[in-house]
Design an enzyme around this catalytic site. Structure first.
Site, PDB file in Angstrom:
ATOM      1  N   ASP A  21       2.582  46.164 -90.184  1.00  0.00           N
ATOM      2  CA  ASP A  21       2.805  47.526 -89.690  1.00  0.00           C
ATOM      3  C   ASP A  21       2.316  47.658 -88.244  1.00  0.00           C
ATOM      4  O   ASP A  21       1.435  46.914 -87.816  1.00  0.00           O
ATOM      5  CB  ASP A  21       2.050  48.506 -90.609  1.00  0.00           C
ATOM      6  CG  ASP A  21       2.567  49.925 -90.467  1.00  0.00           C
ATOM      7  OD1 ASP A  21       3.616  50.125 -89.812  1.00  0.00           O
ATOM      8  OD2 ASP A  21       1.916  50.838 -90.990  1.00  0.00           O
ATOM      9  N   HIS A  38       8.959  44.954 -82.354  1.00  0.00           N
ATOM     10  CA  HIS A  38       9.465  44.052 -83.398  1.00  0.00           C
ATOM     11  C   HIS A  38       9.610  42.644 -82.830  1.00  0.00           C
ATOM     12  O   HIS A  38       9.271  41.658 -83.484  1.00  0.00           O
ATOM     13  CB  HIS A  38      10.815  44.539 -83.934  1.00  0.00           C
ATOM     14  CG  HIS A  38      10.754  45.895 -84.582  1.00  0.00           C
ATOM     15  ND1 HIS A  38       9.753  46.256 -85.454  1.00  0.00           N
ATOM     16  CD2 HIS A  38      11.570  46.979 -84.480  1.00  0.00           C
ATOM     17  CE1 HIS A  38       9.966  47.502 -85.865  1.00  0.00           C
ATOM     18  NE2 HIS A  38      11.042  47.962 -85.280  1.00  0.00           N
ATOM     19  N   LEU A 132       3.700  25.325 -98.174  1.00  0.00           N
ATOM     20  CA  LEU A 132       3.704  26.790 -98.287  1.00  0.00           C
ATOM     21  C   LEU A 132       5.084  27.331 -98.659  1.00  0.00           C
ATOM     22  O   LEU A 132       6.093  26.848 -98.148  1.00  0.00           O
ATOM     23  CB  LEU A 132       3.283  27.384 -96.934  1.00  0.00           C
ATOM     24  CG  LEU A 132       3.383  28.909 -96.791  1.00  0.00           C
ATOM     25  CD1 LEU A 132       2.251  29.591 -97.541  1.00  0.00           C
ATOM     26  CD2 LEU A 132       3.357  29.324 -95.324  1.00  0.00           C
TER      27      LEU A 132
HETATM   28  C1  FPP Z   1       6.668  47.787 -89.131  1.00  0.00           C
HETATM   29  O1  FPP Z   1       6.372  48.359 -87.894  1.00  0.00           O
HETATM   30  C2  FPP Z   1       7.467  46.563 -89.035  1.00  0.00           C
HETATM   31  C3  FPP Z   1       8.756  46.395 -89.459  1.00  0.00           C
HETATM   32  C4  FPP Z   1       9.524  47.493 -90.093  1.00  0.00           C
HETATM   33  C5  FPP Z   1       9.502  45.150 -89.303  1.00  0.00           C
HETATM   34  C6  FPP Z   1       8.749  43.862 -89.220  1.00  0.00           C
HETATM   35  C7  FPP Z   1       9.642  42.868 -88.612  1.00  0.00           C
HETATM   36  C8  FPP Z   1       9.285  41.880 -87.767  1.00  0.00           C
HETATM   37  C9  FPP Z   1       7.903  41.568 -87.393  1.00  0.00           C
HETATM   38  C10 FPP Z   1      10.380  41.083 -87.131  1.00  0.00           C
HETATM   39  C11 FPP Z   1      10.860  39.835 -87.676  1.00  0.00           C
HETATM   40  C12 FPP Z   1      10.369  39.348 -88.983  1.00  0.00           C
HETATM   41  C13 FPP Z   1      10.550  38.069 -89.397  1.00  0.00           C
HETATM   42  C14 FPP Z   1      10.148  37.721 -90.774  1.00  0.00           C
HETATM   43  C15 FPP Z   1      11.113  37.007 -88.543  1.00  0.00           C
HETATM   44  P1  FPP Z   1       6.793  49.870 -87.642  1.00  0.00           P
HETATM   45  O2  FPP Z   1       8.071  49.878 -86.904  1.00  0.00           O
HETATM   46  O3  FPP Z   1       6.791  50.606 -88.942  1.00  0.00           O
HETATM   47  O4  FPP Z   1       5.610  50.353 -86.730  1.00  0.00           O
HETATM   48  P2  FPP Z   1       5.028  51.836 -86.607  1.00  0.00           P
HETATM   49  O5  FPP Z   1       4.437  52.175 -87.929  1.00  0.00           O
HETATM   50  O6  FPP Z   1       4.019  51.718 -85.532  1.00  0.00           O
HETATM   51  O7  FPP Z   1       6.194  52.708 -86.247  1.00  0.00           O
END
Ligand code: FPP
Length: 240
Positions: A21, A38, A132
């Site tokens: 997050d 991201h 893993l």
């Molecule tokens: C949450 O942050 C994160 C996500 C919804 C996506 C996670 C994805 C990645 C790290 C990219 C690629 C993943 C892989 C496995 C290659 P948020 O957008 O909810 O953050 P916020 O709460 O600050 O708005």
């Protein structure tokens, strides 16, 4: 001293699950668009996966896209999907080099066909690896998974495969998308929120929960080691 040196390698959590997050907040704090967060989060995925593999964790589950994430603006959903496909494709040789097997849980039918095909290709190409297991939760929500399991069990009972009274927690767990994966011992959530947010509700029954204020794009190997170290300082009683 790194937390790595403080960890007892004989008492590692077998399965670590992470709610990644804070990508959006990390980007906003720097005056960038959310997608930049991201993109930066991909490096954290790489570092965390490498750290887990190196120390000898058996399963690492990453909550990469929730059912609720489909409600985000289309541009962000599209950007996340491209990021996922590109990362998976690019990292397949590295996964093989490090003996890492890729798996996925969630409602994969909802993913765009191109994403699903590339995901399946990477899963097949890494299927023989024995180190893993990296599990990506994609279009995943625990309530969706539980309702799905209930439907499947109802059909089986109606068909006469077994009696209603034969349903127990072992059978139920076999109808979840995690059927071949042990329950997580440790669940980590980054970025300060103290919630489970529809993630592995059944499987986290006895997991230790660890929350850190670090935003996901800043999460590095030592943050994972610290979480494992804190896990080892707790006494797990499984309700006994
Ligand atoms: C949450 O942050 C994160 C996500 C919804 C996506 C996670 C994805 C990645 C790290 C990219 C690629 C993943 C892989 C496995 C290659 P948020 O957008 O909810 O953050 P916020 O709460 O600050 O708005």
């Amino acid at each position: 001293m790194s937390y790595l040196e403080k960890i007892d390698k004989t008492r590692l959590p077998r399965h670590i699950a992470i709610i990644m997050d804070g990508n959006g907040r990390w980007a906003k704090e720097r005056g960038y668009e959310r997608i930049f967060g991201h993109q930066a989060g991909v490096e954290s995925v790489r570092q965390t996966t490498e750290a887990a593999a190196e120390i000898g964790v058996e399963y690492l589950t990453l909550y990469a896209f929730s059912t609720e994430n489909w409600e985000r603006p289309q541009a962000e959903v599209d950007a996340l999907m491209s990021l996922l496909v590109d990362s998976i494709q690019r990292e397949t040789p590295t996964l093989n080099k490090n003996n890492i097997r890729l798996a996925a849980i969630g409602n994969l039918n909802r993913l765009p066909a191109g994403v699903r095909e590339k995901l399946q290709a990477c899963i097949s190409e890494t299927a023989k690896n024995t180190g893993l297991t990296l599990v990506l939760a994609l279009s995943y929500s625990a309530r969706w998974e539980i309702v799905n399991a209930v439907r499947e069990i109802c059909e089986e009972v109606e068909r006469g495969d077994y009696l209603r009274d034969e349903i127990d927690d072992r059978l139920f767990a076999q109808r979840l998308t995690t059927r071949s994966i042990p329950d997580p011992d440790l669940m980590i959530r980054t970025s300060g929120e103290l919630r489970i947010s529809n993630f592995l509700l059944w499987q986290l029954a006895y997991a230790e929960l660890y929350f850190t204020p670090v935003h996901w794009p800043d999460f590095r190997k030592d943050d994972l080691y610290r979480a494992i170290y804190e896990f080892q300082r707790r006494e797990r009683r499984f309700g006994k």
